[in-house]
Design a protein around this motif. Structure first.
Motif, PDB file in Angstrom:
ATOM      1  N   GLY A 150      -3.823  28.986 -10.798  1.00 51.83           N
ATOM      2  CA  GLY A 150      -3.012  29.302 -10.441  1.00 51.83           C
ATOM      3  C   GLY A 150      -2.582  28.599  -8.743  1.00 51.83           C
ATOM      4  N   GLU A 151      -3.656  28.076  -8.175  1.00 51.47           N
ATOM      5  CA  GLU A 151      -3.491  27.402  -7.029  1.00 51.47           C
ATOM      6  C   GLU A 151      -2.937  26.213  -7.397  1.00 51.47           C
ATOM      7  N   ILE A 152      -1.881  25.653  -5.869  1.00 54.86           N
ATOM      8  CA  ILE A 152      -0.836  25.088  -5.755  1.00 54.86           C
ATOM      9  C   ILE A 152      -1.381  24.358  -4.726  1.00 54.86           C
ATOM     10  N   ARG A 153      -1.768  22.234  -4.697  1.00 54.28           N
ATOM     11  CA  ARG A 153      -1.995  21.877  -4.139  1.00 54.28           C
ATOM     12  C   ARG A 153      -1.762  20.798  -3.924  1.00 54.28           C
ATOM     13  N   TRP A 154      -1.288  19.699  -2.348  1.00 53.48           N
ATOM     14  CA  TRP A 154      -1.074  19.061  -2.127  1.00 53.48           C
ATOM     15  C   TRP A 154      -2.057  18.063  -2.001  1.00 53.48           C
ATOM     16  N   CYS A 155      -1.239  16.531  -2.979  1.00 54.23           N
ATOM     17  CA  CYS A 155      -1.607  15.388  -3.271  1.00 54.23           C
ATOM     18  C   CYS A 155      -1.025  14.386  -2.901  1.00 54.23           C
ATOM     19  N   VAL A 156      -1.289  13.533  -2.347  1.00 53.35           N
ATOM     20  CA  VAL A 156      -1.092  11.530  -2.002  1.00 53.35           C
ATOM     21  C   VAL A 156      -1.010  11.044  -3.011  1.00 53.35           C
ATOM     22  N   GLY A 157      -0.782  10.513  -4.011  1.00 51.45           N
ATOM     23  CA  GLY A 157      -0.916   9.534  -4.677  1.00 51.45           C
ATOM     24  C   GLY A 157      -0.422   8.179  -4.465  1.00 51.45           C
ATOM     25  N   THR A 158      -1.770   6.850  -4.387  1.00 49.97           N
ATOM     26  CA  THR A 158      -1.273   5.601  -3.936  1.00 49.97           C
ATOM     27  C   THR A 158      -1.435   4.235  -4.825  1.00 49.97           C
ATOM     28  N   ALA A 159      -0.987   3.741  -5.301  1.00 44.66           N
ATOM     29  CA  ALA A 159      -1.149   2.699  -6.622  1.00 44.66           C
ATOM     30  C   ALA A 159      -0.591   1.433  -6.379  1.00 44.66           C
ATOM     31  N   ALA A 160      -1.381   0.428  -6.944  1.00 47.28           N
ATOM     32  CA  ALA A 160      -1.252  -0.971  -6.905  1.00 47.28           C
ATOM     33  C   ALA A 160      -1.273  -1.556  -8.117  1.00 47.28           C
ATOM     34  N   ALA A 161      -0.243  -2.456  -8.285  1.00 51.94           N
ATOM     35  CA  ALA A 161      -0.781  -3.027  -9.852  1.00 51.94           C
ATOM     36  C   ALA A 161      -1.208  -4.843  -9.664  1.00 51.94           C
ATOM     37  N   THR A 162      -1.188  -5.168 -10.590  1.00 54.18           N
ATOM     38  CA  THR A 162      -1.472  -6.578 -10.555  1.00 54.18           C
ATOM     39  C   THR A 162      -0.888  -7.091 -11.746  1.00 54.18           C
ATOM     40  N   VAL A 163       0.265  -7.820 -11.974  1.00 49.39           N
ATOM     41  CA  VAL A 163       0.465  -9.067 -12.087  1.00 49.39           C
ATOM     42  C   VAL A 163       0.293 -10.365 -12.707  1.00 49.39           C
ATOM     43  N   ASP A 164       1.074 -10.494 -13.735  1.00 51.75           N
ATOM     44  CA  ASP A 164       0.369 -11.972 -14.379  1.00 51.75           C
ATOM     45  C   ASP A 164       1.049 -13.201 -13.612  1.00 51.75           C
ATOM     46  N   LYS A 165       1.337 -14.073 -14.201  1.00 50.12           N
ATOM     47  CA  LYS A 165       2.664 -14.856 -13.410  1.00 50.12           C
ATOM     48  C   LYS A 165       3.602 -15.071 -14.121  1.00 50.12           C
ATOM     49  N   GLY A 166       3.717 -14.496 -14.890  1.00 50.78           N
ATOM     50  CA  GLY A 166       4.839 -14.188 -15.572  1.00 50.78           C
ATOM     51  C   GLY A 166       6.028 -12.696 -14.459  1.00 50.78           C
ATOM     52  N   GLY A 167       4.962 -12.524 -13.748  1.00 48.06           N
ATOM     53  CA  GLY A 167       5.524 -10.452 -13.182  1.00 48.06           C
ATOM     54  C   GLY A 167       5.636  -9.551 -14.118  1.00 48.06           C
ATOM     55  N   ARG A 168       5.209  -9.403 -15.114  1.00 51.33           N
ATOM     56  CA  ARG A 168       4.621  -8.605 -15.592  1.00 51.33           C
ATOM     57  C   ARG A 168       3.106  -7.685 -15.324  1.00 51.33           C
ATOM     58  N   VAL A 169       3.538  -6.725 -15.575  1.00 52.85           N
ATOM     59  CA  VAL A 169       2.318  -5.810 -15.358  1.00 52.85           C
ATOM     60  C   VAL A 169       1.168  -5.287 -15.924  1.00 52.85           C
ATOM     61  N   VAL A 170      -0.065  -6.276 -15.532  1.00 51.02           N
ATOM     62  CA  VAL A 170      -0.529  -5.894 -16.417  1.00 51.02           C
ATOM     63  C   VAL A 170      -2.098  -5.115 -16.292  1.00 51.02           C
ATOM     64  N   ARG A 171      -2.059  -4.512 -15.028  1.00 50.68           N
ATOM     65  CA  ARG A 171      -3.146  -3.868 -14.643  1.00 50.68           C
ATOM     66  C   ARG A 171      -2.050  -2.658 -13.222  1.00 50.68           C
ATOM     67  N   VAL A 172      -2.389  -1.353 -14.067  1.00 46.67           N
ATOM     68  CA  VAL A 172      -2.249  -0.277 -12.542  1.00 46.67           C
ATOM     69  C   VAL A 172      -3.145   0.348 -12.319  1.00 46.67           C
TER      70      VAL A 172
END
Length: 199
Positions: free
Chosen positions: A38-60
């Motif tokens: 039941g304890e509430i914890r604060w977090c910060v999430g940082t994410a980066a995406a890898t895109v292909d030549k067509g601009g599509r996200v292939v990995r996060v």
């Protein structure tokens, strides 16, 4: 049982992650998680995406860091900055600053209201004059009497703006009475002015 995301933060995280679909390749967001106990914890999430030549996200890829202690320290620092250490009361300067900001918003939104006090002739019972009295109906504190905000308005230079609002509203109401009641309408309108307005 795993920790779960706080329901109030789900939509914000969805919006942050949706930025990937719009071509944004990284984001950072703060959110809360609820642990099994039941304890509430604060977090910060940082994410980066890898895109292909067509601009599509292939990995996060991303990382999440617990910032509960940091958030608690920030909250404590903000509390001490706004409150007296000994009494726990809000500092007068901070209170006045917040009151000034709220008063500015009330003037801009024309949320100041007028009440009218009639003055009646004793011999005829006729209402000869009405006095316009300004009132501030604060959304949280309720009705604030003039004695608690007129002095503040004089100090921070808002008294002229209040005077303009009062005059415009009072004159419009007085003209409306004249049109509707004709000879039965009050003959005079009284509006209070502060010393600062007379300078």
């Amino acid at each position: 049982v795993q920790a779960r995301l706080h329901p109030d933060d789900i939509e914000e995280l969805r919006k942050a992650m949706a930025q990937f679909a719009k071509g944004v390749t990284s984001y950072e967001a703060e959110f809360r998680i609820i642990r099994p106990d039941g304890e509430i914890r604060w977090c910060v999430g940082t994410a980066a995406a890898t895109v292909d030549k067509g601009g599509r996200v292939v990995r996060v890829s991303g990382v999440t860091v617990d910032i509960t202690e940091r958030k608690a320290a920030q909250a404590r620092a903000e509390y001490l900055a706004r409150h007296d250490v000994l009494t726990g009361l809000i500092n007068r300067h901070d209170l006045e600053s917040r009151m000034e900001q709220a008063l500015r918003r009330a003037i801009e939104a024309r949320d100041l209201v007028l009440e009218y006090q009639p003055q009646v002739a004793l011999d005829s019972g006729e209402t000869t004059t009405v006095e316009a009295l300004v009132r501030w109906r604060h959304p949280e504190r309720g009705e604030i009497p003039p004695g608690q905000f007129i002095g503040l308005a004089e100090e921070c230079g808002l008294i002229d703006a209040i005077g303009d609002v009062v005059l415009q509203k009072a004159c419009a109401q007085f003209a409306l009475w004249q049109r509707h009641w004709g000879e039965r309408a009050p003959r005079l309108l009284a509006v209070n002015l502060s010393r600062a307005q007379l300078k």
